[in-house]
Design a protein around this motif. Structure first.
Motif, mmCIF file in Angstrom:
data_model
loop_
_atom_site.group_PDB
_atom_site.id
_atom_site.type_symbol
_atom_site.label_atom_id
_atom_site.label_comp_id
_atom_site.label_asym_id
_atom_site.label_seq_id
_atom_site.Cartn_x
_atom_site.Cartn_y
_atom_site.Cartn_z
ATOM 1 N N LYS A 75 5.176 -1.643 -42.873
ATOM 2 C CA LYS A 75 6.496 -1.819 -42.253
ATOM 3 C C LYS A 75 6.751 -3.296 -41.935
ATOM 4 C CE LYS A 75 9.437 0.358 -38.802
ATOM 5 N NZ LYS A 75 9.521 1.373 -37.754
ATOM 6 N N ILE A 76 5.723 -3.982 -41.450
ATOM 7 C CA ILE A 76 5.844 -5.416 -41.144
ATOM 8 C C ILE A 76 6.089 -6.209 -42.426
ATOM 9 C CG2 ILE A 76 4.574 -7.446 -40.318
ATOM 10 C CD1 ILE A 76 3.247 -5.493 -38.256
ATOM 11 N N ALA A 77 5.385 -5.852 -43.508
ATOM 12 C CA ALA A 77 5.535 -6.558 -44.783
ATOM 13 C C ALA A 77 6.965 -6.473 -45.308
ATOM 14 C CB ALA A 77 4.572 -5.994 -45.815
ATOM 15 N N ALA A 78 7.640 -5.371 -45.021
ATOM 16 C CA ALA A 78 8.983 -5.138 -45.550
ATOM 17 C C ALA A 78 10.097 -5.673 -44.650
ATOM 18 C CB ALA A 78 9.187 -3.640 -45.776
ATOM 19 N N ASP A 79 9.760 -6.202 -43.485
ATOM 20 C CA ASP A 79 10.787 -6.608 -42.521
ATOM 21 C C ASP A 79 10.494 -8.000 -41.963
ATOM 22 O OD1 ASP A 79 12.383 -6.930 -40.156
ATOM 23 O OD2 ASP A 79 12.518 -4.753 -39.959
ATOM 24 N N LYS A 80 11.291 -8.963 -42.350
ATOM 25 C CA LYS A 80 11.094 -10.350 -41.915
ATOM 26 C C LYS A 80 11.178 -10.481 -40.389
ATOM 27 C CE LYS A 80 12.610 -14.999 -43.017
ATOM 28 N NZ LYS A 80 13.488 -15.839 -43.819
ATOM 29 N N ASN A 81 12.050 -9.703 -39.775
ATOM 30 C CA ASN A 81 12.202 -9.733 -38.321
ATOM 31 C C ASN A 81 10.908 -9.285 -37.627
ATOM 32 O OD1 ASN A 81 13.749 -10.222 -35.991
ATOM 33 N ND2 ASN A 81 14.331 -8.066 -35.843
ATOM 34 N N LEU A 82 10.280 -8.225 -38.156
ATOM 35 C CA LEU A 82 9.017 -7.752 -37.573
ATOM 36 C C LEU A 82 7.903 -8.769 -37.767
ATOM 37 C CD1 LEU A 82 8.999 -3.954 -38.511
ATOM 38 C CD2 LEU A 82 9.595 -5.017 -36.323
ATOM 39 N N LYS A 83 7.897 -9.459 -38.911
ATOM 40 C CA LYS A 83 6.907 -10.522 -39.135
ATOM 41 C C LYS A 83 7.041 -11.597 -38.066
ATOM 42 C CE LYS A 83 6.557 -10.179 -44.153
ATOM 43 N NZ LYS A 83 6.877 -10.839 -45.423
ATOM 44 N N GLY A 84 8.282 -11.971 -37.754
ATOM 45 C CA GLY A 84 8.526 -12.979 -36.719
ATOM 46 C C GLY A 84 8.089 -12.510 -35.354
ATOM 47 N N MET A 85 8.381 -11.238 -35.033
ATOM 48 C CA MET A 85 7.975 -10.690 -33.738
ATOM 49 C C MET A 85 6.452 -10.669 -33.620
ATOM 50 S SD MET A 85 10.744 -7.573 -33.354
ATOM 51 C CE MET A 85 9.862 -6.803 -32.016
ATOM 52 N N LEU A 86 5.785 -10.268 -34.714
ATOM 53 C CA LEU A 86 4.320 -10.248 -34.707
ATOM 54 C C LEU A 86 3.755 -11.648 -34.499
ATOM 55 C CD1 LEU A 86 1.598 -8.838 -35.067
ATOM 56 C CD2 LEU A 86 1.884 -9.128 -37.538
ATOM 57 N N TRP A 87 4.273 -12.598 -35.237
ATOM 58 C CA TRP A 87 3.755 -13.974 -35.130
ATOM 59 C C TRP A 87 3.971 -14.520 -33.720
ATOM 60 C CZ3 TRP A 87 0.081 -16.654 -36.567
ATOM 61 C CH2 TRP A 87 0.030 -18.034 -36.362
#
Length: 142
Positions: free
Chosen positions: A123-135
């Motif tokens: 799910k994170i791989a498919a969503d740039k917004n989630l990648k940013g939140m994770l980082w």
């Protein structure tokens, strides 16, 4: 990004409810980061994404990180793992015996430990917004 510190707080429930399990050699090694993933969600693409995330954190994937792949319905004894930080990729923290209702992307600090629940790697791989939140939250892990 919120950090919740529960040190010196009264809780009327057990924060950690741990099953008795057999210890293995990896349980006695100290890890910087302990990661929980569902086995069904941990394919080659997910593994590569996780390695990139760990590399960005300036950690050695092979030496400093323990990844536990869980089957549905299986629990683990988190108490046996020597680590300061647990990151769960869409695995309920109750599977590790942690019964605090954590919100995704909220870093919990308790008893010199850090706990983080986030979405699955796919799910994170498919969503740039989630990648940013994770980082953003991973930058706050000490």
């Amino acid at each position: 990004m919120d950090t919740l510190n529960l040190d010196n707080k009264f809780l009327d429930f057990k924060l950690f409810v741990l099953p008795e399990t057999e210890k293995t050699a990896e349980d006695y090694k100290t890890y910087t980061l302990f990661i929980l993933v569902y086995k069904k969600d941990y394919d080659e693409a997910a593994r590569e994404l996780l390695k990139k995330i760990i590399g960005a954190m300036k950690l050695d994937f092979e030496q400093e990180v323990l990844v536990k792949e869980l089957e549905d319905g299986v629990r683990i004894d988190y108490n046996g793992i020597q680590t300061k930080t647990l990151v769960s990729f869409d695995v309920s923290m109750k599977k590790a015996g942690i019964h605090y209702p954590l919100q995704k992307y909220e870093l919990l600090e308790y008893n010199n430990g850090q706990f983080l629940l986030v979405d699955s790697l796919s799910k994170i791989a498919a969503d740039k917004n989630l990648k940013g939140m994770l980082w953003n939250v991973l930058k706050n892990i000490s």
